[in-house]
Design a protein around this motif. Structure first.
Motif, short mmCIF file in Angstrom:
data_model
loop_
_atom_site.label_atom_id
_atom_site.label_comp_id
_atom_site.label_asym_id
_atom_site.label_seq_id
_atom_site.Cartn_x
_atom_site.Cartn_y
_atom_site.Cartn_z
N LEU A 274 0.82 -1.21 0.00
CA LEU A 274 0.00 0.00 0.00
C LEU A 274 0.86 1.26 0.00
CD1 LEU A 274 -2.75 -1.16 2.52
CD2 LEU A 274 -2.86 -1.14 0.01
N PHE A 275 1.95 1.24 0.74
CA PHE A 275 2.87 2.39 0.72
C PHE A 275 3.48 2.56 -0.67
CE2 PHE A 275 3.71 1.72 5.51
CZ PHE A 275 2.68 2.60 5.85
N ALA A 276 3.88 1.46 -1.30
CA ALA A 276 4.46 1.53 -2.65
C ALA A 276 3.44 2.09 -3.63
CB ALA A 276 4.93 0.15 -3.09
N ALA A 277 2.19 1.62 -3.52
CA ALA A 277 1.13 2.10 -4.41
C ALA A 277 0.90 3.59 -4.23
CB ALA A 277 -0.15 1.32 -4.16
N ARG A 278 0.87 4.05 -2.99
CA ARG A 278 0.64 5.48 -2.75
C ARG A 278 1.81 6.33 -3.21
NH1 ARG A 278 -2.33 8.23 -3.53
NH2 ARG A 278 -2.33 9.80 -1.87
N LEU A 279 3.03 5.86 -3.02
CA LEU A 279 4.18 6.61 -3.52
C LEU A 279 4.09 6.79 -5.03
CD1 LEU A 279 7.07 5.00 -1.44
CD2 LEU A 279 6.26 7.35 -1.26
N ALA A 280 3.70 5.73 -5.73
CA ALA A 280 3.56 5.80 -7.18
C ALA A 280 2.47 6.79 -7.58
CB ALA A 280 3.26 4.42 -7.75
N GLN A 281 1.35 6.75 -6.86
CA GLN A 281 0.24 7.64 -7.18
C GLN A 281 0.58 9.10 -6.89
OE1 GLN A 281 -2.75 5.75 -4.76
NE2 GLN A 281 -2.80 3.93 -6.05
N ILE A 282 1.17 9.34 -5.75
CA ILE A 282 1.51 10.71 -5.36
C ILE A 282 2.55 11.31 -6.29
CG2 ILE A 282 2.64 12.09 -3.55
CD1 ILE A 282 1.31 10.16 -1.51
N GLU A 283 3.51 10.50 -6.71
CA GLU A 283 4.61 11.01 -7.53
C GLU A 283 4.41 10.75 -9.03
OE1 GLU A 283 8.06 9.32 -5.58
OE2 GLU A 283 8.07 11.01 -4.16
N SER A 284 3.21 10.25 -9.39
CA SER A 284 2.86 10.02 -10.80
C SER A 284 3.90 9.16 -11.52
CB SER A 284 2.68 11.36 -11.53
OG SER A 284 1.66 12.13 -10.94
N ILE A 285 4.25 8.06 -10.91
CA ILE A 285 5.24 7.14 -11.49
C ILE A 285 4.50 6.08 -12.31
CG2 ILE A 285 7.03 5.43 -10.99
CD1 ILE A 285 7.50 6.96 -8.34
N GLU A 286 4.80 6.03 -13.59
CA GLU A 286 4.17 5.02 -14.44
C GLU A 286 4.76 3.65 -14.10
OE1 GLU A 286 3.62 4.05 -19.20
OE2 GLU A 286 4.12 6.09 -18.56
N HIS A 287 3.88 2.68 -13.91
CA HIS A 287 4.36 1.37 -13.47
C HIS A 287 3.32 0.30 -13.71
CE1 HIS A 287 1.80 2.68 -10.18
NE2 HIS A 287 1.79 1.44 -9.71
N ASP A 288 3.73 -0.94 -13.59
CA ASP A 288 2.85 -2.10 -13.70
C ASP A 288 2.34 -2.40 -12.28
OD1 ASP A 288 1.79 -4.71 -13.79
OD2 ASP A 288 3.15 -5.32 -15.39
N ALA A 289 1.11 -2.01 -11.99
CA ALA A 289 0.58 -2.10 -10.63
C ALA A 289 0.48 -3.54 -10.15
CB ALA A 289 -0.77 -1.41 -10.54
N GLU A 290 0.21 -4.48 -11.05
CA GLU A 290 0.16 -5.89 -10.65
C GLU A 290 1.52 -6.36 -10.17
OE1 GLU A 290 -2.93 -8.96 -12.60
OE2 GLU A 290 -1.42 -8.18 -13.99
N MET A 291 2.57 -5.97 -10.88
CA MET A 291 3.91 -6.44 -10.51
C MET A 291 4.37 -5.83 -9.19
SD MET A 291 4.70 -8.70 -12.71
CE MET A 291 2.94 -9.11 -12.48
#
Length: 215
Positions: free
Chosen positions: A44-61
């Motif tokens: 959940l922390f990783a997901a929020r960091l990606a969302q907050i910082e607009s990091i394009e990524h494979d959310a499943e991975m």
């Protein structure tokens, strides 16, 4: 990237796919409650960091990598390699059995194998870096200020720490005691030197100077 269905967990939008559901159940089966809560918080922390910082990524991975990163950190671990490497192999087998292609399976392997080596993991692909970052936030508070305090509090409330510092220390010391040869070039060495009587790791200086060459 193909759109995937999502749902909310502890206030965080996460992917809702069969692969992620299987990874959650696999982690629940392999991890004691304290560690299961840790891997979910890390996700959940990783997901929020990606969302907050607009990091394009494979959310499943990112989900699978964080959820499976500690599957060998338990009483059953018996080496003979570092627990992260043994766990990475198990995670890759899991992903391949669930139809994941070689490229994505390698991302999972790297995410698990490098989960406690931020000096490398943070500079890998976004998925690996995010796994490393989420885990680092939960274990040592790395970049905790990026996520609002109320969001962190909700995540911890729904997936409480359950004495994580003490229990993780016990896990690491058990690895040092049972498999010291797997600890000399990684962070578990620090726990051995601090908490395990008689533990002494070999020095890389001695290995270099005693190499079987004249110069």
């Amino acid at each position: 990237m193909t759109e995937m269905s999502s749902r909310m967990l502890a206030g965080v939008s996460i992917p809702d796919t069969p692969l992620v559901t299987s990874a959650i159940e696999y982690a629940r089966d392999k991890c004691e409650p304290c560690l299961f809560n840790h891997v979910v918080r890390s996700w959940l922390f990783a997901a929020r960091l990606a969302q907050i910082e607009s990091i394009e990524h494979d959310a499943e991975m990112v989900a699978v990598g964080t959820l499976l990163h500690d599957v060998t950190l338990n009483e059953r671990f018996a080496g003979p390699r570092r627990f992260e490497v043994e766990g990475a192999d198990l995670a890759r087998i899991f992903t391949k059995q669930n139809g994941v292609d070689d490229r994505r399976a390698q991302l999972i392997w790297d995410s698990v194998a490098l989960n406690s080596t931020p000096s490398i993991g943070l500079y890998k692909e976004p998925e690996v870096a995010l796994c490393t970052a989420g885990i680092g936030l939960d274990v040592i508070g790395w970049r905790h200020h990026v996520i609002p305090a109320t969001e962190k509090a909700r995540i911890v409330s729904e997936f409480p720490r359950l004495g994580m510092k003490q229990k993780m220390t016990k896990c690491f010391c058990r690895i040092v005691e049972k498999n010291p040869e797997t600890t000399y070039d990684n962070f578990t060495r620090d726990f051995g030197e601090r908490f395990v009587p008689g533990y002494k790791a070999p020095s890389v200086v001695d290995l270099v100077l005693c190499a079987p060459f004249d110069e």
